[in-house]
Design an enzyme around this catalytic site. Structure first.
Site, mmCIF file in Angstrom:
data_model
loop_
_atom_site.group_PDB
_atom_site.id
_atom_site.type_symbol
_atom_site.label_atom_id
_atom_site.label_comp_id
_atom_site.label_asym_id
_atom_site.label_seq_id
_atom_site.Cartn_x
_atom_site.Cartn_y
_atom_site.Cartn_z
ATOM 1 N N CYS A 85 -0.884 -5.758 11.551
ATOM 2 C CA CYS A 85 -1.007 -4.352 11.121
ATOM 3 C C CYS A 85 -2.222 -3.672 11.747
ATOM 4 O O CYS A 85 -3.335 -4.196 11.721
ATOM 5 C CB CYS A 85 -1.095 -4.321 9.591
ATOM 6 N N ASN A 87 1.689 9.771 2.978
ATOM 7 C CA ASN A 87 3.065 9.752 3.471
ATOM 8 C C ASN A 87 3.715 8.430 3.085
ATOM 9 O O ASN A 87 3.147 7.362 3.319
ATOM 10 C CB ASN A 87 3.079 9.924 4.995
ATOM 11 N N CYS A 139 -5.060 -3.036 9.228
ATOM 12 C CA CYS A 139 -5.731 -4.301 8.891
ATOM 13 C C CYS A 139 -6.672 -4.704 10.026
ATOM 14 O O CYS A 139 -7.797 -5.151 9.781
ATOM 15 C CB CYS A 139 -4.719 -5.405 8.624
ATOM 16 N N HIS A 179 -4.761 10.392 3.472
ATOM 17 C CA HIS A 179 -5.357 11.350 4.410
ATOM 18 C C HIS A 179 -6.263 12.285 3.599
ATOM 19 O O HIS A 179 -5.841 12.814 2.561
ATOM 20 C CB HIS A 179 -4.277 12.219 5.065
ATOM 21 N N HIS A 227 -3.167 -5.371 2.231
ATOM 22 C CA HIS A 227 -2.053 -4.786 2.974
ATOM 23 C C HIS A 227 -0.818 -4.551 2.103
ATOM 24 O O HIS A 227 -0.260 -5.485 1.538
ATOM 25 C CB HIS A 227 -1.660 -5.700 4.137
ATOM 26 N N GLY A 279 7.546 10.759 7.295
ATOM 27 C CA GLY A 279 6.916 10.604 8.608
ATOM 28 C C GLY A 279 5.817 9.562 8.645
ATOM 29 O O GLY A 279 4.949 9.599 9.515
ATOM 30 N N HIS A 284 -2.282 4.570 3.128
ATOM 31 C CA HIS A 284 -3.540 5.257 3.424
ATOM 32 C C HIS A 284 -3.500 6.653 2.836
ATOM 33 O O HIS A 284 -2.441 7.276 2.737
ATOM 34 C CB HIS A 284 -3.799 5.307 4.927
HETATM 35 P P1 5GP Z 1 0.915 8.461 8.760
HETATM 36 O O1 5GP Z 1 1.735 9.261 9.712
HETATM 37 O O2 5GP Z 1 1.378 7.019 8.725
HETATM 38 O O3 5GP Z 1 0.742 9.044 7.400
HETATM 39 O O4 5GP Z 1 -0.564 8.492 9.365
HETATM 40 C C1 5GP Z 1 -1.051 7.607 10.319
HETATM 41 C C2 5GP Z 1 -2.296 8.242 10.877
HETATM 42 O O5 5GP Z 1 -3.009 7.248 11.588
HETATM 43 C C3 5GP Z 1 -2.028 9.402 11.847
HETATM 44 O O6 5GP Z 1 -2.657 10.580 11.374
HETATM 45 C C4 5GP Z 1 -2.623 8.895 13.162
HETATM 46 O O7 5GP Z 1 -3.255 9.909 13.910
HETATM 47 C C5 5GP Z 1 -3.606 7.834 12.711
HETATM 48 N N1 5GP Z 1 -3.802 6.766 13.671
HETATM 49 C C6 5GP Z 1 -2.842 6.092 14.355
HETATM 50 N N2 5GP Z 1 -3.386 5.148 15.132
HETATM 51 C C7 5GP Z 1 -4.732 5.214 14.920
HETATM 52 C C8 5GP Z 1 -5.841 4.486 15.458
HETATM 53 O O8 5GP Z 1 -5.702 3.562 16.274
HETATM 54 N N3 5GP Z 1 -7.079 4.840 15.037
HETATM 55 C C9 5GP Z 1 -7.276 5.851 14.129
HETATM 56 N N4 5GP Z 1 -8.541 6.119 13.798
HETATM 57 N N5 5GP Z 1 -6.256 6.560 13.602
HETATM 58 C C10 5GP Z 1 -5.002 6.236 14.000
HETATM 59 ZN ZN ZN Z 2 -2.410 -3.554 6.895
#
Ligand code: 5GP
Ligand code: ZN
Length: 112
Positions: free
Chosen positions: A6, A88, A9, A103, A48, A94, A101
């Site tokens: 992950c 999300n 992780c 945001h 996780h 999405g 997590h």
């Molecule tokens: P989700 O779409 O799953 O709610 O949000 C995933 C978030 O992780 C996105 O806003 C994306 O920009 C962020 N993200 C994806 N890969 C990385 C990474 O390698 N480093 C960081 N700091 N953020 C990431």
């Molecule tokens: Zn994880």
């Protein structure tokens, strides 16, 4: 328990670099790599699971801790005038990273 496949992780373990803003025993907070607002932080539990429906007691204890800490962290990192929290969940929402997590978006007025 962390998952070695992950992305988040790996970030928690320091195997992938991130811009950390806060860490304690239960949570890790860092800057989103593709910010959708002037301030865009991601707060993750140090265990996780992808979805709320998969959380066990430890997961919910970490989530509760995260929500307790967010006001202070948000205020310290530029969201003193308010912020939006987004979680999300699954495909229709999405979700792209399958480690739950929160945001934290702010630092500017946000359109609904
Ligand atoms: P989700 O779409 O799953 O709610 O949000 C995933 C978030 O992780 C996105 O806003 C994306 O920009 C962020 N993200 C994806 N890969 C990385 C990474 O390698 N480093 C960081 N700091 N953020 C990431
Ligand atoms: Zn994880």
């Amino acid at each position: 328990m962390l998952d070695k496949e992950c992305l988040f992780c790996k970030i928690i373990e320091g195997k992938i670099p991130s811009a950390k803003v806060y860490e304690d025993q239960k949570m890790y907070v860092f800057n989103d790599i593709a910010p959708k607002a002037k301030v865009h932080l991601l707060a993750v539990p140090k265990t996780h699971f992808a979805l709320l429906s998969e959380a066990d007691g430890e997961g919910f204890s970490m989530l509760s801790h995260i929500f307790e800490k967010i006001p202070q962290i948000a205020a310290e990192y530029g969201c003193e005038k308010g912020y939006r929290l987004v979680i999300n969940q699954g495909e229709d929402a999405g979700q792209t990273v399958h480690h739950l997590h929160v945001h934290i978006l702010g630092g500017q007025p946000l359109d609904w």
